[in-house]
Enzyme design. Structure first.
Site, PDB file in Angstrom:
ATOM      1  N   ASN A 170       0.864  -1.187   0.000  1.00 40.72           N
ATOM      2  CA  ASN A 170       0.000   0.000   0.000  1.00 40.72           C
ATOM      3  C   ASN A 170       0.893   1.227   0.000  1.00 40.72           C
ATOM      4  O   ASN A 170       1.739   1.384   0.882  1.00 40.72           O
ATOM      5  CB  ASN A 170      -0.918  -0.013   1.233  1.00 40.72           C
ATOM      6  CG  ASN A 170      -1.875   1.164   1.249  1.00 40.72           C
ATOM      7  OD1 ASN A 170      -1.446   2.310   1.314  1.00 40.72           O
ATOM      8  ND2 ASN A 170      -3.157   0.873   1.198  1.00 40.72           N
ATOM      9  N   SER A 220      -5.325  -0.639  -2.436  1.00 36.58           N
ATOM     10  CA  SER A 220      -5.728   0.737  -2.151  1.00 36.58           C
ATOM     11  C   SER A 220      -6.945   0.730  -1.245  1.00 36.58           C
ATOM     12  O   SER A 220      -7.897  -0.019  -1.482  1.00 36.58           O
ATOM     13  CB  SER A 220      -6.056   1.493  -3.437  1.00 36.58           C
ATOM     14  OG  SER A 220      -6.589   2.769  -3.090  1.00 36.58           O
ATOM     15  N   GLU A 221      -6.921   1.589  -0.225  1.00 37.59           N
ATOM     16  CA  GLU A 221      -8.047   1.617   0.709  1.00 37.59           C
ATOM     17  C   GLU A 221      -9.294   2.255   0.093  1.00 37.59           C
ATOM     18  O   GLU A 221     -10.338   2.304   0.727  1.00 37.59           O
ATOM     19  CB  GLU A 221      -7.664   2.264   2.045  1.00 37.59           C
ATOM     20  CG  GLU A 221      -7.140   3.677   1.976  1.00 37.59           C
ATOM     21  CD  GLU A 221      -5.624   3.757   1.864  1.00 37.59           C
ATOM     22  OE1 GLU A 221      -5.031   2.987   1.081  1.00 37.59           O
ATOM     23  OE2 GLU A 221      -5.032   4.612   2.549  1.00 37.59           O
ATOM     24  N   SER A 222      -9.197   2.685  -1.161  1.00 35.23           N
ATOM     25  CA  SER A 222     -10.415   3.098  -1.856  1.00 35.23           C
ATOM     26  C   SER A 222     -11.258   1.872  -2.211  1.00 35.23           C
ATOM     27  O   SER A 222     -12.415   2.021  -2.608  1.00 35.23           O
ATOM     28  CB  SER A 222     -10.067   3.879  -3.128  1.00 35.23           C
ATOM     29  OG  SER A 222      -9.348   3.061  -4.024  1.00 35.23           O
TER      30      SER A 222
END
Lengths: 473, 223, 228
Positions: free
Chosen positions: B28, B51-53
């Site tokens: 990440n 990705s934390e999206s």
């Protein structure tokens, strides 16, 4: 003695307790038969821990094109139109989170207190294979116990007081046996129906607990007609009517990771136009797309939470990324915060997601390593578990949830698009009223049941984003 | 003057960090220099980006005419759709992070302490800040690498004995890569492992507010 | 990448299983059982295993004379079982006999509690306060606490060394989809193990699975073997 009811009649009587629109989970044994007696068009959704939500009695007569699904007892079943495939984590969350209206179980014994005891055998003292029983007993909003009134030796299965050992405490609301229907009312048993030919005295004689008699004691006569009623519709004609009861001071979840993707712009504008004030907003950002074009195509000015802040509707935000990343381009929220107009509770992103999940999944609190030793830990319990430091975080719920889906069917099943799934799918189960803005509403059965991300049980209202509506100003 | 000596460009810092990423690992990347790291993965090596999206196996950024608001990374940039992507909700995305499934995160920082405390979410003078996913990454990723400039624009040290800014995570940083040096926080203090070409240990120390312990195998910045 | 996630055989995928390992076995009433992996575990002969499963008695091998879990128990490989239905009392065969004889340890956990403990393990949560077992025999010895919502007991995370799951299809990056009831415990078990081995009905190239449809992203799936 008059004859006792057979299994299917008991099942029909149990099914008569159900109401249109309910989600119903069946345990092992007698409850399994309830699936077999439901009318084909019954407006209830059965939930199986084998991963089927909204299945019918059996796969006989259905096409074999759907997913291979099993009932709780492992028999093949087919999904009804609008059903969804779920995993075990989802099943448990649905129960614990209070989303299952009725759970039916077959205990070995029921107590006047509403406690129940699962079965065990002399061969395996102390060992009880609870499977789903404990989860159903604790999780169903209404719990119906189905069991023979007496054991094979004639001793009563319904007994006084409480048990030192229990598999469910005070959970049973209705007891349906082969001779009676008994309601558990504040720790007392009330006989409301008897099998044909049975009298109050005859039932009381084989019941091991004091038994009151309902003033209008009736004969058991299953009636399933009500189950064919139309489900209440979820599709609202426009945004304003979908949020009409959103009141001043409400806590509202609004999603969007930060950019215009996955944000319910039409509902946001409806809420701005409605003018409701004193809102607590739970969200990832509280409007940054407008300040820094986050996730926004060049040259566009996105509608975001800022329109509510600018309109003086927001009292407090619970957010992870509340201000603009650029100090020189402050967001509306940051300006309001500096003026002292709004409060802020800052939460790490993963903790916000987990607190929301906990709220929807009936988890009261949890230990997370995130934020241990930081400002976020202040005022919270800190604890070392297995050599690692954690802090205790609490579940989070809301009155309303305004989220953005891609497509939904009329039963409220929702699919998302790409990275716009984000917090939307997490928030849907955690609010009292969840309202979803979608591009398109289709008929049940048109969405692939394996792809449904948010089952309709979590969705109360749907509204279609009007054609030509622009998320930009 | 140490202040005016030439430092390594951001791309070289990113290149140095790229060497640390495990082949086949899940990574990440934060915003800033960390984002550049993906341009320097050694040939023959593969890294999968989280990705934390809400997307795994992110590829390159999208061209301007292919931008899709439903396909962004955590920095709000548009991604290309590439084979092997998987979408998930935020709760699953952070289960991956906190559950130790993300091998490495590369983050920027305002300050890092000699013992690996990380401060990167709030500048005290602003009084308010964004946490976003940083605290979860600091607490959950198996390895936290900080990639940043050695000092701020006023030449104040960003590497300090103890953080004076609010911290993001305690003792979480395992490696610091700057435009002057590569350092490893340890319980005993900050070990200097590599220095930029043309720089001496003394010069790096002058711009560092924590005591540097020169490694026995101290070398020049190795790419 | 080093060798990729594809393994030639179930035996190769489980070659490094050590004695004393904790192993999660997905499956519900015979759906979604990684049968080839279970056979390989039996052949591998590792001992003192802790097995975690929902309903082992039903996890029967199509061709074998004995159910899979029972085979492992009667082969002397299992020290402990954690399950909501470890066996059907009275007809539990080798599992019941071994437990009665006192050399097989059994921990019984309601299934909704077990699944949440696994999720906590997989999601890095240190513990969860759940209302499920309050007042029952399954909450008797646990830490209890009052919250606004009511009483809850502390349930601790459960992590494992391996999980053995069956998937309908996976791409070579490990992204996986399931078929109907085959999903059940697999996604959460995939999260909770250090090494998740998936037996896949179909193995395809990246890009062949719809990224919206993936239930277990490749980050949770470490090894792949074909189911035939």
């Amino acid at each position: 003695m008059p004859p006792r009811l057979d299994e299917l009649t008991m099942a029909r009587r149990a099914a008569s307790e159900l109401e249109p629109g309910q989600v119903v989970a069946l345990g092992s044994g007698l409850p399994v038969s309830v699936a077999a007696v439901l009318p084909p068009d019954a407006a209830v959704q059965l939930l199986s821990d084998a991963g089927a939500l909204g299945y019918g009695a059996s796969s006989d007569g259905h096409s074999s094109t759907g997913p291979a699904l099993a009932s709780p007892d492992g028999r093949p079943v087919a999904l009804q139109r609008g059903g969804a495939v779920v995993g075990m984590v989802d099943w448990a969350a649905m129960l614990r989170g209070g989303h299952v209206d009725v759970a039916l179980v077959q205990p070995a014994r029921v107590y006047a207190s509403g406690d129940l005891l699962g079965w065990t055998t002399a061969a395996t003292p102390g060992l009880f294979a609870p499977g789903r029983t404990v989860d159903l007993s604790a999780g169903g909003r209404k719990v119906i116990a189905m069991l023979p009134h007496t054991g094979s030796d004639g001793s009563p299965n319904i007994v006084a007081d409480s048990s030192p050992v229990a598999d469910g405490r005070g959970c049973v609301n209705v007891i349906i046996t082969d001779i009676a229907v008994i309601r558990v009312e504040s720790g007392a048993l009330v006989l409301s129906e008897v099998a044909p030919g049975w009298s109050y005295d005859e039932v009381a004689a084989v019941t091991g607990a004091p038994l009151a008699q309902a003033s209008n004691l009736k004969e058991i006569a299953p009636n399933l007609e009500a189950l064919n009623a139309e489900r209440a519709g979820k599709v609202f004609s426009d945004g304003p009517s979908a949020i009409a009861d959103l009141h001043d001071g409400a806590t509202v979840m609004i999603d969007g990771f930060g950019g215009p993707g996955g944000m319910a712009h039409y509902l946001l504008v409806s809420l701005r136009d409605q003018g409701t004030r004193g809102l607590t907003i739970i969200s990832n950002t509280i409007g940054i797309a407008r300040s820094v074009n986050f996730g926004t195509p060049p040259g566009k000015l996105a509608i975001d939470h800022s329109i509510l802040v600018d309109n003086g509707q927001v009292a407090k935000a619970i957010a992870t990324y509340p201000v603009s990343p650029s100090m020189s381009n402050p967001s509306s929220f940051e300006l309001a915060y500096r003026r002292g107009d709004v409060e802020l509770e800052l939460v790490p992103q993963g903790t916000l997601a987990e607190r929301l999940r906990a709220g929807g999944a009936g988890i009261y609190a949890f230990y997370t390593p995130t934020g241990a030793g930081t400002l976020i830990a202040e005022g919270k319990e800190s604890r070392v578990i297995d050599g690692k430091e954690y802090i205790l975080e609490q579940a989070l719920t809301a009155d309303f949830c305004l989220i953005r889906g891609h497509k939904a069917d009329t039963m409220g099943n929702v699919v998302y698009k790409g990275t716009s799934r984000n917090f939307n799918a997490v928030m849907a189960p955690s609010a009292r009223i969840t309202i979803v803005e979608v591009d398109e509403v289709v008929e049940p059965g048109e969405l692939d049941p394996e792809l449904i991300v948010t089952p309709g049980m979590y969705v109360d209202r749907l509204v279609v984003r009007p054609e030509g509506f622009s998320p930009y100003e | 003057m140490v202040d005016e000596k030439e430092r390594l460009p951001r791309e070289v810092v990113a290149m140095r960090v790229a060497k640390e990423l495990p082949d086949g690992g899940f990574v990440n990347l934060g915003i800033g220099i960390p984002t550049l790291v993906s341009n320097f993965i050694p040939d023959g090596s593969v890294v999968f980006y989280h990705s934390e999206s809400g997307v795994l196996n992110c590829g390159p950024l999208a061209e301007e005419d292919e931008q899709d608001i439903d396909l962004i990374n955590a920095g709000g940039q548009f991604l290309q759709m590439v084979p092997g992507m998987a979408f998930f909700s935020t709760v699953d995305g952070f289960a991956m992070i906190r559950g130790g499934h993300v091998d490495v995160t590369v983050l920027g920082a305002h300050q890092v302490s000699a013992t690996g405390d990380l401060a990167n979410w709030m500048l005290p003078e602003r009084g308010v800040g964004n946490i976003g996913g940083a605290m979860d990454l600091a607490a959950g990723a198996k390895q936290v690498i900080v990639a940043m400039e050695h000092t701020d624009r006023q030449n104040n040290a960003k590497i300090v004995q103890d953080c004076t800014y609010p911290i993001t995570g305690k003792g979480c940083v395992s490696l610091i890569v700057t435009d002057l040096a590569v350092m490893q926080p340890t319980p005993e203090g900050l070990v200097l492992k590599e220095v930029a070409p043309g720089w001496t240990v003394e010069e790096v120390q002058e711009l560092t507010a924590a005591n540097l312990i020169a490694a026995s195998d101290l070398k020049e910045y190795e790419l | 990448m080093p060798q990729g996630k594809l393994y030639d055989s179930p035996q190769a995928a489980l070659a490094d299983v050590q004695d004393g390992s904790t192993i999660l076995v997905a499956g519900f009433a015979g759906h979604g059982v990684a049968e080839r992996l279970l056979v390989a575990l039996l052949e591998g002969g590792s001992k003192d295993l802790t097995l975690v499963y929902r309903d082992g008695p039903y996890a029967s091998l199509g061709s074998g004379p004995l159910p899979a879990i029972e085979n492992l128990v009667s082969n002397g490989q299992v020290a402990k079982i954690i399950s909501p239905i470890p066996f059907s009392p009275g007809s539990g065969g080798a599992i019941e006999e071994s437990w009665q004889a006192g050399w097989l340890d059994i921990e019984i956990v309601p299934q909704g509690v077990l699944v949440e403990r696994l999720r906590a393990g997989g999601a890095g949560i240190g513990g969860v306060f759940l209302p499920t077992a309050v007042g029952t025999r399954f909450g008797a010895d646990k830490e209890k606490r009052s919250f606004l919502q009511g009483e809850a007991v502390l349930e601790l995370p459960l992590k494992a060394d391996y999980s053995l799951i069956k998937v309908a299809a996976a791409d070579t990056l490990g992204n996986a989809i399931y078929d109907g009831s085959g999903r059940n415990w697999a996604p959460v078990m995939a999260m909770a193990a250090r090494i998740t081995v998936a037996e896949a009905g179909l193995i395809v190239e990246p890009g062949e699975l719809d990224p919206e449809a993936i239930i277990s992203p490749g980050i949770f799936v470490n090894r792949l073997v074909a189911s035939d």
